[in-house]
Enzyme design. Structure first.
Site: not given
Length: 541
Positions: A99, A101, A123, A136, A193, A200, A274-275, A284
């Site tokens: 997720g 983060g 981000k 975070g 971003r 993804r 996940d990227n 990412d």
């Protein structure tokens, strides 16, 4: 007045919980996650192109409100912040729920041309339910790198997510850069971003792994409706053929993206599932790097230093592996695996077609005869030519970017081929070599390789001026080199964003000569060979 929309949170199941404690989130694609305020947000730099596209005027950018919003202290009308829930395979192993983060999505804006919808995401804006034991936040060094590279890749013509702004927070963030027991406080920053979607491969993987077919189907319907609207007029009732078509497009766009990475020498560094974006966008920007001295085994990520799973030369194979995991996640939604398998098998052909076309342009050739053996049935001569040039790059420490850029200056004529001494023929390439004294083996291979290259160019009978133009719009002069990033970071950590802005201005025209800015194209200096941030990076934010 600008007003944000929230299609994703309107259409996908989400959590009702509003606290930010770390937890396993079930049956939801997202969790509410308001940004955590910072002490003194300051806009360090922004992307002029992205600001114009989203309708932010110069007056707005200079106003304190902009820094407050994109530093996480205020919200604009319509913003409903959330963090996405997804999983992923990390370094080949299933990691379960991951997720957002340290990423918080603010909402969606339609651009000023009324052509595209863009998701804006902060981000480093504070914890979310997916932060696990982290805070975070993001440090300045990783934020500068992400901001600049996102925009640089766009100008290089590489499919990518974008960046709107870089904001310093005024707060410190404690990080152990190399996880070696030496944490220290660093300046914090937040990047905004921007992308059509931040979904993804791992978005699908998580719900498939849990057997949560209801949420998996909801996610699929949303993707078809928003990201692949031309596949079906009834995304609420997708057929197996529709899902196969969507997967096929993801395979093709991913292949094109990786071909571009190989063209410009980009190394993602952490190609976990996940990227990887479902839209074939570079996403990412963590411990990425650029191939400077050519080495297919190069990885900038210290976490990957032993296995080199995500090394430069392995990126096409890893992309295919990751697509295989996405296919496994989609299998429960189709009538048979055969709906997906042909598309996965086509990945290699998609990649090779795109990459061979790019190689031809890099070499100034009309096309490469990649699969055609010579009259004796031996390896295709054009393929052997490319491999021989790559061997030359490895025999002596050679800057890949400068080598291919300088190749357009090599004299291509019958006289040069037959009469020019080796030193004259290779003179334009001297700028690319890190050492002046090279082995006899390298000198011989360089001379033979260049003469074969010149002969091949002569057989094409292409107009030399057109040839140089093609090569110079394929082989960049300027890339966001790691050591230049570190110099910009050093200034930004002192509160001076001009270094980032100046560098980004150069990177807006990476294929132009730009007299007076040659320093931004220079190969890595000796002081940067082993400096952290220049040669070695980690996943630490």
């Amino acid at each position: 007045m600008r007003y944000f929309q929230n299609n994703l949170t309107d259409e996908l199941p989400g959590e009702f919980e509003t606290d930010l404690r770390s937890r396993q989130v079930q049956g939801a694609c997202y969790s509410p996650a308001p940004p955590t305020p910072v002490s003194s947000p300051k806009l360090l730099c922004h992307s002029r192109e992205m600001a114009d596209l989203l309708g932010y005027s110069d007056v707005e950018l200079k106003a304190s409100h902009f820094a407050q919003v994109f530093g996480g202290n205020e919200l604009e009308p319509g913003m409903r912040p959330y963090a996405l829930c997804y999983g992923g395979h990390q370094f080949g192993n299933w990691a379960g729920q991951l997720g957002d983060g340290r990423a918080i999505n603010l909402g969606e804006l339609v651009d000023v041309n009324n052509a595209s919808r863009w998701v804006l995401q902060l981000k480093g804006a504070g914890p979310t339910p997916y932060s696990r034991r982290s805070d975070g936040r993001a440090v300045m060094r990783s934020s500068v790198r992400e901001f600049v590279c996102s925009e640089a890749m766009y100008h290089l013509g590489v499919p990518t997510t974008r960046a709107l702004s870089l904001v310093s927070t005024g707060d410190s963030v404690v990080r152990d850069m190399f996880y070696d027991g030496h944490p220290k406080a660093e300046p914090g920053a937040i990047v905004c971003r921007v992308a059509p979607s931040f979904l993804r491969f791992g978005s699908f993987e998580l719900f498939a792994s849990r057997g949560d077919l209801s949420t998996l189907r909801a996610l699929l319907r949303y993707c078809l409706k928003v990201s692949f609207p031309d596949i079906t007029a009834t995304p609420e009732r997708p057929t197996s053929a529709d899902i196969g078509e969507m997967f096929g497009r993801i395979c093709k766009s991913t292949a094109l993206m990786v071909a571009h990475w190989m063209r410009v020498g980009f190394v993602h560094g952490v190609m976990n599932t996940d990227n990887l974006s479902i839209l074939g966008l570079t996403i990412d920007y963590g411990p990425y790097g650029w191939v400077e001295d050519y080495n297919p085994d190069f990885t900038p990520n210290t976490t990957d230093a032993q296995g080199r799973r995500y090394a430069f030369g392995k990126q096409p194979a890893i992309a295919e592996w990751n697509l295989g995991k996405l296919a496994e996640a989609l299998v429960p939604l189709v009538d048979s695996r055969e709906r997906l398998q042909p598309h996965l098998q086509a990945f290699q052909q998609h990649f090779e077609t795109a990459y061979v076309r790019m190689l031809a342009d890099k070499l100034g050739l009309i096309h490469l005869h990649w699969d055609s053996p010579d009259e004796t049935g031996a390896e295709p001569p054009d393929r052997r030519l490319v491999f021989d040039l790559q061997r030359i790059l490895r025999l002596a420490e050679t800057d890949m970017t400068l080598f291919f850029r300088a190749l357009a200056k090599v004299e291509v004529s019958r006289a040069a081929l037959e009469e020019a001494p080796a030193e004259r023929l290779s003179a334009p390439l001297e700028v690319a070599f890190y050492q002046t004294n090279r082995s006899p083996e390298h000198a011989e291979a360089l001379d033979e390789g260049l003469r074969r290259y010149v002969a091949r160019r002569l057989r094409d009978e292409r107009d030399p001026k057109l040839c140089r133009e093609v090569m110079n719009r394929t082989n960049p002069k300027f890339i966001p080199r790691n050591y230049l990033a570190q110099l910009a970071i050093d200034r930004a950590e002192r509160g001076d964003g001009e270094g980032v802005s100046e560098w980004l201005n150069v990177l807006r025209n990476p294929y132009a000569e730009q007299p007076g800015f040659e320093a931004y194209a220079a190969k890595r200096p000796e002081w940067a060979r082993h400096r952290p941030g220049c040669a070695t990076l980690s996943c630490s934010s």
